[in-house]
Design a protein around this motif. Structure first.
Motif, short mmCIF file in Angstrom:
data_model
loop_
_atom_site.label_atom_id
_atom_site.label_comp_id
_atom_site.label_asym_id
_atom_site.label_seq_id
_atom_site.Cartn_x
_atom_site.Cartn_y
_atom_site.Cartn_z
N TYR A 39 7.61 -5.32 3.47
CA TYR A 39 7.98 -6.73 3.64
C TYR A 39 9.49 -6.84 3.43
CZ TYR A 39 7.47 -11.86 2.98
OH TYR A 39 7.55 -13.22 3.10
N LEU A 40 10.20 -7.23 4.48
CA LEU A 40 11.65 -7.42 4.36
C LEU A 40 11.92 -8.92 4.30
CD1 LEU A 40 12.86 -4.89 7.13
CD2 LEU A 40 12.56 -4.45 4.68
N GLN A 89 8.99 -1.05 -0.54
CA GLN A 89 8.09 -1.81 0.34
C GLN A 89 8.36 -3.31 0.29
OE1 GLN A 89 4.34 0.03 -1.11
NE2 GLN A 89 3.93 0.41 1.04
N TYR A 90 9.07 -3.75 -0.73
CA TYR A 90 9.54 -5.13 -0.71
C TYR A 90 11.05 -5.10 -0.89
CZ TYR A 90 10.96 -9.78 -1.88
OH TYR A 90 11.64 -10.96 -1.87
N SER A 112 -4.41 2.22 9.26
CA SER A 112 -3.22 1.86 8.47
C SER A 112 -3.04 2.77 7.27
CB SER A 112 -3.33 0.42 7.97
OG SER A 112 -3.59 -0.44 9.01
N ASP A 113 -4.15 3.25 6.76
CA ASP A 113 -4.10 4.12 5.59
C ASP A 113 -3.35 5.41 5.91
OD1 ASP A 113 -4.70 4.65 2.97
OD2 ASP A 113 -6.67 5.52 3.39
N TRP A 114 -3.44 5.86 7.16
CA TRP A 114 -2.81 7.13 7.57
C TRP A 114 -1.42 6.91 8.15
CZ3 TRP A 114 -4.96 11.91 6.67
CH2 TRP A 114 -6.29 11.92 6.24
N SER A 115 -0.86 5.75 7.92
CA SER A 115 0.49 5.51 8.43
C SER A 115 1.53 6.10 7.47
CB SER A 115 0.65 3.99 8.59
OG SER A 115 1.87 3.55 8.14
N TRP A 116 2.64 6.58 8.02
CA TRP A 116 3.67 7.23 7.20
C TRP A 116 4.63 6.23 6.59
CZ3 TRP A 116 3.58 12.14 5.70
CH2 TRP A 116 2.86 13.07 6.45
N ASN A 117 5.08 6.56 5.42
CA ASN A 117 6.21 5.86 4.82
C ASN A 117 7.21 6.96 4.44
OD1 ASN A 117 7.87 4.05 3.66
ND2 ASN A 117 6.29 3.04 2.43
N GLY A 118 8.04 7.36 5.40
CA GLY A 118 8.92 8.52 5.18
C GLY A 118 8.12 9.79 5.20
N ALA A 119 8.14 10.51 4.08
CA ALA A 119 7.38 11.77 3.98
C ALA A 119 6.07 11.54 3.25
CB ALA A 119 8.24 12.81 3.27
N ASP A 120 5.70 10.27 3.07
CA ASP A 120 4.51 9.95 2.27
C ASP A 120 3.45 9.23 3.12
OD1 ASP A 120 6.19 10.72 0.14
OD2 ASP A 120 6.94 8.67 -0.02
N THR A 121 2.22 9.51 2.79
CA THR A 121 1.13 8.76 3.43
C THR A 121 -0.08 8.70 2.49
OG1 THR A 121 -0.22 8.54 5.44
CG2 THR A 121 0.15 10.77 4.64
N PRO A 136 3.17 -6.79 0.68
CA PRO A 136 3.26 -5.38 1.06
C PRO A 136 2.49 -4.48 0.11
CG PRO A 136 5.22 -6.04 -0.14
CD PRO A 136 4.35 -7.25 -0.05
N GLY A 137 2.22 -3.29 0.57
CA GLY A 137 1.60 -2.30 -0.31
C GLY A 137 0.46 -1.55 0.33
N ASP A 138 -0.42 -1.11 -0.54
CA ASP A 138 -1.55 -0.25 -0.21
C ASP A 138 -2.54 -0.96 0.75
OD1 ASP A 138 -3.77 1.33 -0.32
OD2 ASP A 138 -3.83 1.51 -2.50
N ALA A 139 -2.79 -0.32 1.89
CA ALA A 139 -3.71 -0.92 2.87
C ALA A 139 -5.12 -1.03 2.33
CB ALA A 139 -3.71 -0.08 4.14
N THR A 140 -5.51 -0.08 1.49
CA THR A 140 -6.90 -0.11 0.98
C THR A 140 -7.11 -1.28 0.01
OG1 THR A 140 -6.39 1.40 -0.83
CG2 THR A 140 -7.15 2.40 1.22
N GLN A 141 -6.00 -1.87 -0.46
CA GLN A 141 -6.13 -3.04 -1.33
C GLN A 141 -6.05 -4.35 -0.54
OE1 GLN A 141 -3.07 -2.56 -4.26
NE2 GLN A 141 -4.28 -1.13 -5.50
N GLY A 142 -6.07 -4.22 0.78
CA GLY A 142 -6.08 -5.42 1.62
C GLY A 142 -4.72 -6.06 1.80
#
Lengths: 383, 355
Positions: B225-226, B257-258, A139-148, B213-219
């Motif tokens: 989230y829509l 992200q939200y 999940s950490d390497w998933s894209w959000n537009g041009a960002d990851t 929603p947010g950073d995966a490393t923060q769990g």
């Protein structure tokens, strides 16, 4: 076949073949990866469409690098990892690092910071993939537009600003190529990480499948519960709501109506010894264990008892009788009740559940079908 | 080609296999209308994964019906000798009780409303649904897919909220910790007609659970989230999902992200459809963020998005105007009408005003 008919057939077939080829070609074109034009109005959007179509590091990527990584991370390999699995994943991750090094030498200076960050993260990923104890981070390497690689409100990799600065313009074509390479490296790393976590995902699914089977057994293999019984047993249930809890191993029966066969005893005035009768578990308790055979959990021994009442509206004596009933294996029940069966005094009557009746007396399939009603499963002969 | 798994989770009501098809059709129809997605099909990119849990409620009702059917049959045999009026009276009384306890004829109360009650207030049935849904969604997280997203509707929003929270909190592999969002999580969590707060549980509150929603490393349990809530949808009035600026934790997520989406499109001839999933999805304000989340945010630029919204609003307004015009035309009296009728119409029309 005449020569004329043969000729018509040949022409029709040729036209059909040509049409078919065009259709296939059109379908391929619709799914194909399109070259991103440096003069396009929406370069970023085009790259994202290609990315979603699996063109960078996916099945449609024709690069040797993608082919190598995808071979290592094929779904069946991920699900059933071999003894060299981690080593293969690490090897593939190292080849991505090598490619990033090549990219660093080839890309224009605008990309230096981004590629340095990418190389650092690729190295981290390789080390993580090497270590079985570390959590894979697809999940950490998933894209959000041009960002990851999101860290709080920032992203460690963000190629949007570089692309926006260079496109449209002289360096746009090279920037697009570099952006595509970055996409490829990130996507392939995501695939490797996804593969590394596949065993845990599959383990989670196995755990849920077993739990699902247990819950299914609880609802449909134990004694059935009407809505008020569900409410009562839900109130007693101690499973936490923030986790997937295991089903309880007991249940309370409360005002549970049902039917049973009643044996009134032979002799004069009782020409039909066994008759179906409406009854109810006024209150009762049933406890069961779980058994696990070949990895499949199911209901084991079950034993319960209840205070019951019977109701016979067409009885000459008392309509209602009371007694006790014991339940075994959730289907076999035997009970004793007392009521006036029409002889002017209280008689002892015996109750047996439909399944116990079937087991003990082996009634005909036709009789059981008539008793259970249309659509119910036919009784099987018990030997 | 490996595709993105698009998981559909239904709301209340009895559903069958393929229940998601109308919603998928709406999305599939809208998808190629955007410039960069022309000549492409949504299903080239996504693999629909419909989740079904209402079959459990149906199975419960069927069990009750079978049990009650046996009782009725036994009672019928007892009453064979009784006179017909007495037998009919007892039968009618029996049917009435069966209907009341959900073991009789299917009614809206038992096929729809009770789904919500059985899920929210009965911990046993809730656990059974969560486990079943968890099992089905984890199948979408396998390596044959390139990520996964969820479109949940109505009761399904509460179900997916509780299920995701449990998924990342339960140790399901012996000797190992629970699955982490870092390993797999939905890219987009589209909560359509979001009732997760209305139905929230004391132990799993929506603003303090892992589902944010947010950073995966923060769990965080999802990337995006829509939160979709129709202005006129009554189901969320009691406890709308309206987080203040403390959710998610400030400074830990990117605003896109939200997204708080409030469509207001209505068809005045089908006002009851306001809660329907398809009614929501046909609005560009709802489907564009979903497409952007799955394919990429730049695929549909803001200008094109605004144009689509304007065109959609105009189409809705024109349809509404036509409906009003048709309704008014019905009021116009015939030439041969009596004077009293004409006067009545004049008074009716002059009395028209906005509510």
């Amino acid at each position: 076949m005449s020569y004329r008919r043969f000729l018509i057939c040949v022409i029709v077939c040729a036209v059909a073949a040509r049409w078919s080829a065009q259709s296939v070609h059109a379908a391929e074109a619709a799914n194909a990866c399109t070259a991103v034009s440096p003069t396009a109005a929406n370069v970023m959007g085009q790259i994202q469409v290609n990315r979603a179509a699996d063109c960078y590091g996916g099945d449609k990527d024709t690069s040797a690098l993608a082919a190598r990584v995808l071979k290592v991370a094929a779904p069946q390999m991920c699900r059933q990892p071999s003894s060299t699995f981690r080593r293969d994943l690490t090897g593939a991750a190292q080849s991505l690092e090598t490619q990033a090094e090549v990219l660093a030498g080839r890309a224009t200076p605008e990309w230096n910071v981004l590629i340095a960050a990418l190389r650092r993260e690729l190295n981290r990923s390789t080390l993580e993939l090497q270590d079985v104890a570390t959590t894979a981070s697809a999940s950490d390497w998933s894209w959000n537009g041009a960002d990851t690689l999101q860290r709080g409100t920032i992203y460690l990799i963000s190629y949007g600003p570089v692309l926006q600065r260079l496109c449209p313009g002289e360096g746009c074509a090279a920037a697009i190529t570099t952006a595509e390479d970055v996409n490829r490296l990130v996507n392939l790393t995501a695939i490797l990480n996804q593969c590394a976590s596949a065993k845990r995902v599959a383990g989670t699914q196995k755990g849920l499948t077993e739990l699902d089977a247990e819950w299914n057994s609880y609802f449909f293999k134990t004694r059935s519960q009407y809505v008020w019984e569900l409410a009562l047993n839900s109130a007693r249930f101690t499973g936490k709501d923030n986790v997937f809890a295991e089903p309880p191993n007991d249940q309370i029966m409360l005002f549970h109506p049902g039917v049973a066969y009643e044996y009134v005893g032979g002799g004069a005035g009782h020409d039909k010894s066994y008759e179906p009768i409406v009854m109810a578990d006024l209150i009762g308790y049933n406890r069961f264990g779980w058994s696990n055979a070949n990895g499949t959990t199911s209901i084991g021994t079950a034993l319960g008892a209840s205070i019951v009442a019977t109701y016979s509206p067409d009885n000459q004596g008392s309509h209602v009788g009371y007694g006790l009933m014991v339940h075994a294996y959730n289907t076999y029940s035997f009970g004793v009740t007392r009521r006036d069966t029409g002889a002017g005094k209280k008689d002892t009557t015996y109750l047996v559940s439909v399944d116990l009746m079937k087991f003990l007396l082996n009634p005909s399939a036709q009789a059981m079908q008539a008793f259970r009603g249309a659509g119910a499963p036919a009784a099987t002969t018990v030997k | 080609m490996a595709k993105h798994a698009l998981v559909f989770i239904h709301g209340m009501g009895e559903q069958t296999q393929g229940w998601h098809q109308p919603a998928l059709d709406v999305l599939s129809k809208a998808f190629p209308t955007y410039e960069l997605l022309k000549n492409r099909s949504l299903t080239d990119f996504v693999e629909p994964v419909p989740i079904l849990y209402s079959d459990f409620f149906t199975q419960l009702r069927n069990t009750w019906k079978t049990d009650v059917g046996q009782i009725k049959l036994a009672l019928g045999q007892e009453l064979q000798a009784a006179d017909v009026p007495q037998r009919d009276a007892i039968n009618n009384r029996f049917d009435s009780i069966a209907n009341t306890i959900g073991a009789g004829t299917d009614s809206f109360v038992w096929t729809h409303a009770m789904d919500v009650v059985l899920y929210r207030f009965f911990s046993l049935t809730r656990q059974r649904v969560n486990v079943s849904v968890g099992k089905q969604i984890v199948a979408a997280a396998g390596p044959e897919f390139r990520g996964w997203s969820v479109i949940a509707h109505s009761l399904g929003t509460a179900v997916i909220h509780n299920t995701l929270n449990a998924l990342y909190s339960t140790a399901l592999i012996p000797g190992q910790p629970p699955l982490k969002p870092q390993e797999t999580r939905p890219k987009v969590l589209a909560m359509v007609a979001n009732v997760s707060r209305v139905l929230q549980l004391p132990a799993v509150k929506v603003f303090s659970s892992l589902v944010m929603p947010g950073d995966a490393t923060q769990g965080r349990a999802c990337d995006t989230y829509l939160n979709v809530r129709h202005v006129f949808d009554p189901f969320m009035f009691p406890q709308p999902f309206e987080p203040d600026n403390t959710w998610p934790t400030p400074g830990t997520f990117v605003p896109s992200q939200y997204q708080h989406i409030r469509p207001s499109n209505i068809d005045i001839q089908k006002l009851t459809d306001v809660h329907d999933l398809e009614n929501y999805l046909e609005n560009p304000r709802v489907h564009v963020p979903i497409f952007r989340g799955i394919v990429g945010p730049d695929v549909i630029p803001d200008g094109e998005f605004q144009e689509k919204c304007t065109a959609f609003d105009k189409k809705i307004a024109a349809a509404e105007l036509n409906a009003i015009r048709e309704a008014l035309e019905q009021l116009i009296p015939a030439k041969t009408a009596e004077w009293s009728q004409i006067l009545q119409t004049i008074f009716a029309l002059s009395g028209l005003k906005l509510p």
